[in-house]
Scaffold this active site. Sequence first.
Site: not given
Length: 274
Positions: A33, A35, A37-38, A40, A55, A150
């Site tokens: 995964g 996002g 800013y990260g 995974v 992460k 969120d």
Amino acid sequence: MRLIRKIFQFFIDKPIKEGTILNGRYKVLSAIGAGSYGIVYLCKDMKTQETRVVKQLRPSKRRNKKEVELFKSETLLLHTLNHQNMPILYEAFSDNDCLFYVMNFIEGDNLEDLVFLSEETFNEKESLLILSQLLELVDYLHKKDIYHQDLRIPDILLKNNEPFLIDFGLSKQRVSVSSVQSPINSLPKKQEGILELKQQDYYDLGEILLYLLYTTYSSKNKKALPWTEELSLEKETVHLLKRLLGISEPYSNISEISADIHSALKAIQKSHKP
């Protein structure tokens, strides 16, 4: 400028290669995964032989003080959690000038994938039952002065029809003004606006409920209509949704929402809906 930034991120934020050992312990199996800013990864703990989730703060963000503080704040927040339906934080570390933290691996189906890829459907009763369980998780967070901010279907896993929350990147936590730790997304104890933070989480729950309810809807009209006209729902469910979404008087606490969920479930039972 935005295009240049995206090109920069494309080259800098490439996922770590499979087989790489992080912190001398975690073997990268795959990237699962990403996002804003990260990134995974699914990893194998070479010490315990167990599967872990690691992460990483995107390398392109590691020089950005705000992004670094957000990442550290999420790590600190996870450290305070102790709930079987939320991640367990094992450790945080820096490797090759990048920041990481390690969590347990939760087996389950991502709710977004179930809705949009598997096209799984949830009837009114099933949707309300999932909402009720999610509400319990939100209640746990709010009692710890944590506001998720969120709640989205990609951040929810379903395992045996039980929801798990897996992402807290934008969460805010109310802390003492005199606290030693003062992450960017923390809130002073006396800061006003806590109700608004709660109601944002309630609004997000309303949107999740709508997503679930729409899985059984098949459009018969070329023109899109409001959900109040497209969905055939018990009036109690409509009342619940309107308050969650702020269309009518917003909820001010969890107990009000819980009471209305139970009223909606009772109405479904009386009408003999599945």
